[in-house]
Design an enzyme around this catalytic site. Sequence first.
Site, PDB file in Angstrom:
ATOM      1  NE  ARG A  46      18.587  36.774  14.036  1.00  0.00           N
ATOM      2  CZ  ARG A  46      17.891  37.300  14.932  1.00  0.00           C
ATOM      3  NH1 ARG A  46      17.102  36.303  15.521  1.00  0.00           N
ATOM      4  NH2 ARG A  46      17.665  38.605  15.492  1.00  0.00           N
TER       5      ARG A  46
ATOM      6  CG  HIS B  88      19.146  40.391  19.694  1.00  0.00           C
ATOM      7  ND1 HIS B  88      18.769  39.303  18.916  1.00  0.00           N
ATOM      8  CD2 HIS B  88      18.484  40.272  20.886  1.00  0.00           C
ATOM      9  CE1 HIS B  88      17.882  38.405  19.664  1.00  0.00           C
ATOM     10  NE2 HIS B  88      17.761  39.212  20.552  1.00  0.00           N
TER      11      HIS B  88
ATOM     12  CD  GLU C 236      12.141  39.309  19.040  1.00  0.00           C
ATOM     13  OE1 GLU C 236      12.190  39.663  20.170  1.00  0.00           O
ATOM     14  OE2 GLU C 236      11.928  37.993  18.886  1.00  0.00           O
TER      15      GLU C 236
ATOM     16  CG  ASN D 286      12.560  36.320  15.907  1.00  0.00           C
ATOM     17  OD1 ASN D 286      13.175  36.078  14.672  1.00  0.00           O
ATOM     18  ND2 ASN D 286      13.014  37.172  16.483  1.00  0.00           N
TER      19      ASN D 286
ATOM     20  CE1 TYR E 163      11.461  31.568  20.936  1.00  0.00           C
ATOM     21  CE2 TYR E 163      10.882  33.668  19.832  1.00  0.00           C
ATOM     22  CZ  TYR E 163      11.814  32.477  20.264  1.00  0.00           C
ATOM     23  OH  TYR E 163      13.013  33.089  20.290  1.00  0.00           O
TER      24      TYR E 163
ATOM     25  CD  GLU F 248      14.841  35.443  18.155  1.00  0.00           C
ATOM     26  OE1 GLU F 248      14.208  35.143  19.226  1.00  0.00           O
ATOM     27  OE2 GLU F 248      15.668  36.328  18.423  1.00  0.00           O
TER      28      GLU F 248
END
Length: 468
Positions: free
Chosen positions: A92, A136, A181, A308, A310, A370
């Site tokens: 990606r 992005h 995002e 995504n 985290y 991600e």
Amino acid sequence: MSLTHERHPQIQAETHLAAAFPANFLWGAATAAYQIEGAAFEDGRGPSIWDDFAATPGKTYQGHNGDVAADHYHLVNEDTDLMRQLGLGAYRFSIAWPRILPQGRGAVNVAGLDFYDRLVDTLLAKGITPFATLYHWDLPSPLQSKGGWANRETALAFADYAEIVAQRLGDRVANWITLNEPWCSAYLGYAVGVHAPGMQDRQAAIDAGHHLLLAHGLAVPRIRAHTSSQSEVGITLSLTPVYAADDRPETQRDTALAEAFGLGWFLDPLFRGKYPDGLFENLKLAQPPIQEGDLATISTPIDFLGVNNYSRQLVRGAAAQPLADQCESVSPVPGACYTDMGWEIYPHGLRDLLVYLHQAYAPQKIYVTENGAAFQDSWDGNGSVSDPRRVEFLRAYIEGLGEAIEQGVPLRGYFVWSLIDNFEWAEGYNKRFGIVYIDYPTQRRVIKESGYWYAALLSAHRDLHQSA
Ligand code: IFM
């Protein structure tokens, strides 16, 4: 092909973990243009808001910028060889709008398209499936001088740009991500100001969010017009699951508020064609300038949702109701471990998030686009980088994915963030997320222990299904 890892003999074959994933599960790694390419002034690239932001004193760690970054623009062959060595099935990457349209609109810079054309051909020749992200965060500066995402015109410009790229690459790229995002672009860029363009205007953030969503919705059919019916178009959101720290009513109330702000702001318009009830009132802001038909455009059905993730947010209710973007989080969480970004490591969060998304929004397919961690790595100055905490992080999060699949989540692939160390926005080069280390002075690439571990997992997955 399996990568030897004699430098890291402790790495085990991950057969048990690999067995939780179906044969066609796609394993990849992700990057983004401004974070790795460099070549900021080459082949007709125009300036972006991140060039401008990084050039503003005090905005990035020690004034770092993406001028050179990991020099990927000149090292495509080497980097795609690395991907092949690691055994990646997919890569990606993002396309830099200012390389394609230096003014944001109008004249096309053919050299910019040529670069991505070569990248795509190189990937395909090495057996790696390209996933292209169109935005992005590197908005062409000339569009920012007209208001950037706070201006509706930027959404129209994005759809034109998306079509130009799809026209050129749509015969070979089957997987498209419109935006990466948008919550971060809108909120961190327009309300908090820690990302480009560095504004601190909460209302502008809400307006920018709407125009980002509109840009996505307008682009979907423009991409589909130039790709085959097998192609997939989706969007990637940064999604942090929200948990209640206790069962007090005020905690339940604030958890719901934080969820509407962190998750619903973008998910609801995309999947339900409406903003969360009361969100703008709770923020004490006006609703964005929604025109007739916008929400129908925004909720155009997509082929997949990119996730995504985290960390998680643990909310503790306040006595007086806070604004939705100011709910109190427990931090640090007692007993928890943190990455170098100061983000809590909470592997069950990704699993819970995927199950929640499946139940609440039912996207046709999901890719984790991600997931990864920044840690201080130790490079021996030669061929070895030891990063056992990243290995532990990845193993634990990936285990959760297997559990989500077992619970019926249509998860089709996983992309580690990131393939290589890179420019971590306001943190500059001070944070390293790569599974491959970059020695910036020499641009030498060194596969980290986590890279070898990931390669071992992918190889175990291939072996299982080849022998099945
Ligand atoms: O580096 C970023 C990426 O550009 C967007 N998602 C989060 C990553 C880590 O902060």
